[in-house]
Design a protein around this motif. Sequence first.
Motif, PDB file in Angstrom:
ATOM      1  N   ALA A 251       0.754  -1.144   0.104  1.00 16.64           N
ATOM      2  CA  ALA A 251      -0.121   0.015  -0.020  1.00 16.64           C
ATOM      3  C   ALA A 251       1.037   1.018   0.116  1.00 16.64           C
ATOM      4  CB  ALA A 251      -0.856   0.067   1.219  1.00 16.64           C
ATOM      5  N   MET A 253       0.386   5.586  -0.580  1.00 18.71           N
ATOM      6  CA  MET A 253      -0.409   6.608  -0.504  1.00 18.71           C
ATOM      7  C   MET A 253      -1.860   6.373  -1.055  1.00 18.71           C
ATOM      8  SD  MET A 253       1.740   9.014  -0.009  1.00 18.71           S
ATOM      9  CE  MET A 253       0.843  10.598  -0.560  1.00 18.71           C
ATOM     10  N   SER A 254      -2.314   5.531  -0.241  1.00 13.20           N
ATOM     11  CA  SER A 254      -3.856   5.040  -0.241  1.00 13.20           C
ATOM     12  C   SER A 254      -4.299   4.294  -1.682  1.00 13.20           C
ATOM     13  CB  SER A 254      -4.717   6.001  -0.236  1.00 13.20           C
ATOM     14  OG  SER A 254      -4.636   6.815   0.972  1.00 13.20           O
ATOM     15  N   HIS A 255      -3.040   3.676  -2.094  1.00  9.94           N
ATOM     16  CA  HIS A 255      -3.287   2.822  -3.395  1.00  9.94           C
ATOM     17  C   HIS A 255      -2.309   1.488  -3.150  1.00  9.94           C
ATOM     18  CE1 HIS A 255      -3.965   6.826  -4.926  1.00  9.94           C
ATOM     19  NE2 HIS A 255      -4.545   6.337  -6.087  1.00  9.94           N
TER      20      HIS A 255
END
Length: 261
Positions: A251, A253-255
């Motif tokens: 994961a 940066m929220s991806h």
Amino acid sequence: MEVHATTNVTSRADETIQGRVDNLIEKFSGLFSDKVGHLKGNVGRLHLEENATPKFCKARNVPYSIRPAVELELERLENDNIITPVPFSDWATPVVPIIKVDKSVRLCGDYSITLNLVLRPDKHPMPRIEDVFAKLAAGEKFTKLNLKNAYLHLEMDDKSKDLLTINTYKGLYRVNRLQYGLKPATGMWQRLMEQVLQGIPGIECILDDITMTEANDDEHLTRLEKVFIRLSEHGLVLNAKKCKLLQPSVAFMSHLIDRDG
């Protein structure tokens, strides 16, 4: 110390890679210290707008129920040389105690009502997430390294330490390291990390997260060792619990990033 490293061992080759990962972690065990890191060769400096005048705010009241935890945190910060008690200051920012899940306290200076009103911003650009994803494409496994208390690595110059002074019900404390919540902190730290990692290809860094990938495990481990060497040379410390080495996905940066994109 427990670092989340590759554990999908299904062959002799996998055992060899796992052994190399374990050896690398052991070799650079100092990177995963519980101590506060100290970025070598750099001193942070805050810049005030012209005609800025000092602002002194009174300490905020703290409920008696959490005062023991607040005092423990003040003691810890003083022992780690993050703060230093002082008898006088022209500037003073009140602190806000944030209660964490384990009932300990994080003390945050409310600089929005003091310094941020008169600080010049640092306009260093942040990487575009699209560019990061493009550079991480075509990898097989991924590593993410997380810096422990990233901003606290950066010692400030004497004038900036005075500007950062916090006011607590226990008195005034000069703040010796870069603080979260400051207007220029993001740009300052991003620039420094890009300088620290300059010249090592195939890696991306956004603030306290460093991510890398490679086409195969050998190249991946070679590059990871270069990063470990660079971080060690500069006195940086990693958060073992948040580091993921040679994983099929991470994961960032929220991806979620994996071999498919």
